[in-house]
Scaffold this active site. Structure first.
Site, PDB file in Angstrom:
ATOM      1  N   LYS A 165     -16.554 -37.104 -54.471  1.00 38.70           N
ATOM      2  CA  LYS A 165     -17.423 -36.067 -55.002  1.00 38.70           C
ATOM      3  C   LYS A 165     -18.714 -36.687 -55.536  1.00 38.70           C
ATOM      4  CE  LYS A 165     -14.836 -32.697 -53.895  1.00 38.70           C
ATOM      5  NZ  LYS A 165     -15.280 -31.780 -52.839  1.00 38.70           N
ATOM      6  N   LYS A 265     -12.191 -23.283 -44.458  1.00 34.14           N
ATOM      7  CA  LYS A 265     -11.469 -22.883 -45.657  1.00 34.14           C
ATOM      8  C   LYS A 265     -10.926 -21.468 -45.449  1.00 34.14           C
ATOM      9  CE  LYS A 265     -13.573 -25.582 -49.385  1.00 34.14           C
ATOM     10  NZ  LYS A 265     -14.309 -26.636 -48.682  1.00 34.14           N
TER      11      LYS A 265
END
Length: 366
Positions: A165, A265
Site C-alpha cells: 500500500k 471486485k
C-alpha cells in the site's frame, strides 16, 4: 422456486493487525460487514455478504448497503433466485445504480442455486481449472522498514505475492518499494498499489525512480485518463483496479492497452453474475486478473474462491483470503489458506454455514 423473504445481519470484523492503512491517510480499524439471507419456498436459504472498505474508498458505505437492501428486497419477493440474469435485470429496474447493494443478494442467489442443483458455485460458473488459486497479501501502509518486515513475515507463512500500500508521499513510497524489493526472493511478485492516491506527476516520479525494480504499478491515479498517461510513460507492468467496474471498462482498457492486469471486485460489479461476465471477457481477451472484493469475511472469501477457480491458470494473477485478515469468523466451511493458496469448497453452493452465534439477530427482515 420463489424468494419468500430476506434477513439482514450486521457484524463487525476487527483486524488482526489492529489497523489497515492505505493511500491519502485512509485507514480502518473495524470493518462493518452485512450478511444477507435469501429465503425461498423450497426451504433453501442462500447467503451473501458485502463489506465496503470504509466510506472513503469507493462510492459505497456499510449503512448504505442495509438501507439499499430495505429499498430493493420487497421488489424481489416472488422472483426465482436461480434465474440470475432475470434477477439482476429486476434489481436494476427496481434500483438504479448502487451495485454494491445488489452484490450480497446476487451472491446469496448463487448460493441458493448451487444448493438446489447440488453443485458448488464454481462448477455452475463453468468449472474448476485447478485445485487451488494463488493468494496475495496486502501490506498496510507503514514506514518502509516495517513494511519490509511484514513482507518477510508473511513470506514465512507461504505468501509469494504482495500488494504494497503506497499512494502517499512520493519519496516515502519510493523508499517503501525499494525496501520491500530487497527482502523478496526469486518467484515472488510485488505490486505497488497507490489506490488512486498519486497525482500524475507524482506517479511519474515514482515510476521513473523504481524503473529498475521488478514491481507492478497499480491504479496510481484517480481517473482512467490519468492512469493511461502513466501507463504510456513507463515500461513497468501495470494494473487497473478502481476504474474497472463494468464490462465496458474492461473493453475500453483492452482497446487502449491500458493494463496488463485488471482487478475484478465482486461488489464493484454488483455481484457474482456480472463479475463472472467480466472474468470470462478477460479470459477471452487474454487479460490477467485478480479476483477479489473490497473487503469481507468468510462468505465473501468463499465467493472469491469460487469465482477465481474458473480462471485459466495462466491468467489467474492472484486473489485474496480476507477471512485471514480479521478476528471474527462468520461461517464454517469457508476456504482456509494453505501455503499462500486457497481452494473453493466442493460442497453445494458456496459451501458455507453461517455462525448465528456471531451474526446474532437480524437487523432487518421482510
Amino acid at each position: 422456486m420463489q424468494i419468500t423473504g430476506f434477513r439482514v445481519y450486521q457484524v463487525d470484523l476487527p483486524l488482526r493487525e489492529g489497523r489497515y492503512s492505505w493511500s491519502e491517510g485512509k485507514s480502518v480499524d473495524v470493518f462493518d460487514s452485512t450478511v444477507v439471507a435469501v429465503e425461498t419456498d423450497a426451504g433453501i436459504v442462500g447467503y451473501g455478504e458485502v463489506c465496503p472498505l470504509g466510506p472513503a474508498y469507493l462510492p459505497a458505505y456499510a449503512r448504505g448497503v442495509r438501507t439499499g437492501i430495505e429499498e430493493l428486497a420487497p421488489a424481489l419477493l416472488g422472483a426465482d433466485p436461480r434465474r440470475l440474469l432475470v434477477l439482476n435485470d429486476r434489481m436494476d429496474r427496481a434500483l438504479k445504480g448502487h451495485p454494491y447493494v445488489k452484490s450480497a443478494i446476487d451472491m446469496a442467489c448463487w448460493d441458493a442455486l448451487g444448493k438446489a442443483a447440488g453443485l458448488p458455485v464454481c462448477e455452475l460458473m463453468g468449472g474448476r481449472y485447478a485445485d487451488d488459486v494463488t493468494l496475495y497479501r496486502a501490506i498496510s501502509q507503514r514506514p518502509a522498514a516495517e513494511m519490509a518486515e511484514n513482507v518477510a513475515a508473511y513470506r514465512a507463512e507461504g505468501y509469494r505475492r504482495f500488494q504494497l500500500k503506497v499512494g502517499g508521499n512520493a519519496d516515502d513510497d519510493i523508499a517503501r518499494i525499494r525496501a520491500v524489493a530487497e527482502v523478496l526472493e526469486p518467484g515472488d511478485k510485488l505490486v505497488a498499489d497507490a489506490n488512486t492516491g498519486w497525482l500524475t506527476h507524482e506517479a511519474l516520479r515514482v515510476a521513473n525512480a523504481v524503473r529498475d525494480v521488478d514491481v507492478y504499478l497499480e491504479q496510481p491515479c484517480k481517473s482512467y485518463e490519468e492512469c493511461l498517461i502513466v501507463r504510456r510513460a513507463t515500461s513497468l507492468p501495470f494494473v487497473l483496479d478502481e476504474v474497472i467496474d463494468s464490462v465496458g471498462a474492461v473493453l475500453r482498457a483492452a482497446a487502449d492497452g491500458a493494463a496488463d492486469v485488471v482487478n475484478i471486485k465482486i461488489s464493484k460489479f454488483g455481484g457474482l453474475t456480472r463479475a463472472k461476465q467480466a472474468r470470462d471477457l478477460c479470459a477471452s481477451l487474454g487479460i490477467a486478473m485478480t479476483l477479489e472484493d473490497s473487503w469481507g469475511g468468510d462468505v465473501v472469501t468463499a465467493a472469491i474462491a469460487h469465482l477465481a477457480q474458473g480462471v485459466p491458470p495462466e491468467l489467474q494473477f492472484t486473489s485474496t483470503d480476507f477471512n485471514s485478515y480479521v478476528t471474527t469468523s462468520l461461517a464454517a466451511g469457508a476456504p482456509k489458506r494453505e501455503h499462500g493458496r486457497m481452494s473453493a469448497s466442493a460442497e453445494p453452493g458456496l459451501g458455507i454455514e453461517p455462525n448465528f452465534d456471531v451474526l446474532g439477530d437480524p437487523v432487518w427482515r421482510c
